[in-house]
Write an enzyme that holds these catalytic residues in place. Structure first.
Site, mmCIF file in Angstrom:
data_model
loop_
_atom_site.group_PDB
_atom_site.id
_atom_site.type_symbol
_atom_site.label_atom_id
_atom_site.label_comp_id
_atom_site.label_asym_id
_atom_site.label_seq_id
_atom_site.Cartn_x
_atom_site.Cartn_y
_atom_site.Cartn_z
ATOM 1 N NE ARG A 1 -3.539 2.312 2.688
ATOM 2 C CZ ARG A 1 -3.520 2.949 3.850
ATOM 3 N NH1 ARG A 1 -2.862 2.416 4.881
ATOM 4 N NH2 ARG A 1 -4.135 4.097 4.019
ATOM 5 C CG HIS B 1 -1.668 4.914 -1.068
ATOM 6 N ND1 HIS B 1 -2.575 5.450 -0.181
ATOM 7 C CD2 HIS B 1 -2.288 3.848 -1.639
ATOM 8 C CE1 HIS B 1 -3.691 4.741 -0.214
ATOM 9 N NE2 HIS B 1 -3.526 3.754 -1.078
ATOM 10 C CG HIS C 1 -8.404 -4.420 -3.367
ATOM 11 N ND1 HIS C 1 -9.488 -3.753 -3.881
ATOM 12 C CD2 HIS C 1 -7.520 -3.452 -3.006
ATOM 13 C CE1 HIS C 1 -9.272 -2.448 -3.854
ATOM 14 N NE2 HIS C 1 -8.077 -2.243 -3.325
ATOM 15 C CD1 TRP D 1 -11.596 -6.010 -1.096
ATOM 16 C CD2 TRP D 1 -9.770 -5.598 0.130
ATOM 17 N NE1 TRP D 1 -11.376 -4.645 -1.118
ATOM 18 C CE2 TRP D 1 -10.259 -4.362 -0.378
ATOM 19 C CE3 TRP D 1 -8.625 -5.572 0.928
ATOM 20 C CZ2 TRP D 1 -9.647 -3.136 -0.120
ATOM 21 C CZ3 TRP D 1 -8.008 -4.360 1.193
ATOM 22 C CH2 TRP D 1 -8.522 -3.153 0.672
ATOM 23 C CG ASP E 1 -13.240 -4.003 -4.311
ATOM 24 O OD1 ASP E 1 -12.167 -3.837 -4.913
ATOM 25 O OD2 ASP E 1 -13.360 -3.858 -3.082
#
Length: 310
Positions: free
Chosen positions: A55, A59, A183, A199, A254
């Site tokens: 992540r 980002h 995810h 997820w 999603d």
């Protein structure tokens, strides 16, 4: 003639010496990155921090704007102001703190290279594909190099928003779907995003389960507060799943891919073919991590293009 010969010999000697020094520097750099990679592996194994390292890299890189040439992987979140304060980056101070000892140990490595390398090592360590990587990212010099807030995806929105975000980076619909496959790892936390839960049922394992679950279950829209998240945020829980915090969930972005014909075709393919997902994810992630990096301009990466045929 006697004078010319020694000059030629001296010139040849200098060239040989330069080659030896260059080779030595290259060898030392390769050893440095090999040692760093092993230290990252140990960190991921010990702290189970693979998802948050991915992540952090995403980002950092995902701020790129192909029109203005701004943003991209440059370690801007390391400053107390600017991108580190953006809402989408809540909690990433944890990842930065975990990697800071390695930055001190390998001081010549830029933050942007460290964060990107950490992500690909983490993916591989969690069972995912081996991803092409090369050093060369430079760091932002201050928080003033940060971009405005709002360049990263808003999970509450749909495919038009995803296209706005990813097409701005010159990424395709297929690459949107491939990258969304990340995810399959990690979980959301209410104090960071307003959502709570993973997820998939194996958030520390990188595979194509995210796509399998996305098409294989019936997803029911509910308020995030019913599953430990913030009231007013929409999430989707599988029909028949327990109504409690920690239940695997999907976000509006999603589920929206199921209703978009140009994206759904890739969701179905990746659910059926993990090898193809790994191949396309690797290519798309390499491309993401190299967006706007001056050192890579004009230098092709053999792994930087996804296959577009079905």
């Amino acid at each position: 003639e006697n004078t010319i010969q020694p000059r030629k010999m001296a010139s040849a000697l200098l060239c040989s010496l330069a080659l030896v020094l260059s080779t030595a520097r290259t060898s030392a750099a390769q050893s440095n990155y090999a040692a760093l990679s092993e230290d990252i592996r140990e960190l991921v194994r010990e702290k189970k921090c693979g998802p948050i390292l991915v992540r952090l890299s995403w980002h950092d890189a995902g701020t790129f704007d192909s029109k203005s040439g701004t943003g991209g992987p440059r370690g801007a979140m390391r400053f107390s102001a600017g991108e580190s304060t953006h809402g989408a980056n809540n909690g990433l101070d944890i990842a930065r703190s975990l990697l800071e000892p390695l930055k001190k140990k390998y001081s010549s490595v830029t933050y942007a290279d460290l964060w990107s390398l950490s992500a690909i090592i983490a993916i591989e360590e969690m069972g995912g594909p081996k991803i092409s990587w090369r050093p060369g990212r430079t760091d932002a010099t201050s928080s003033k190099d940060s971009v405005e807030e709002g360049r990263l995806p808003d999970a509450q929105l749909g495919c038009p928003h995803l296209r706005d975000v990813f097409h701005r980076m010159a990424l395709t619909d297929q690459e949107i779907v491939a990258l969304s496959g990340a995810h399959t790892i990690g979980a959301m936390h209410a104090d960071r995003s307003g959502h709570e839960g993973p997820w998939t049922g194996r958030p520390q394992h990188f595979d194509n389960q995210y796509f399998k679950d996305l098409i294989g279950k019936e997803w029911v829209k509910t308020d995030a507060s019913e599953l430990g998240g913030a009231k007013g945020n929409a999430v989707y829980a599988a029909k028949g799943s327990p109504t409690k915090s920690g239940t695997p969930i999907m976000l509006p972005t999603d589920v929206a891919m199921l209703e978009d014909s140009k994206m759904r075709v890739w969701v179905d393919l990746y659910a059926a073919d993990q090898t193809r997902f790994f191949q396309d994810f690797s290519s798309a992630f390499t491309k993401l991590q190299e967006l706007g990096v001056p050192a890579f301009h004009g230098i092709s990466n053999p792994h930087s293009h996804v296959k577009t045929e079905l």
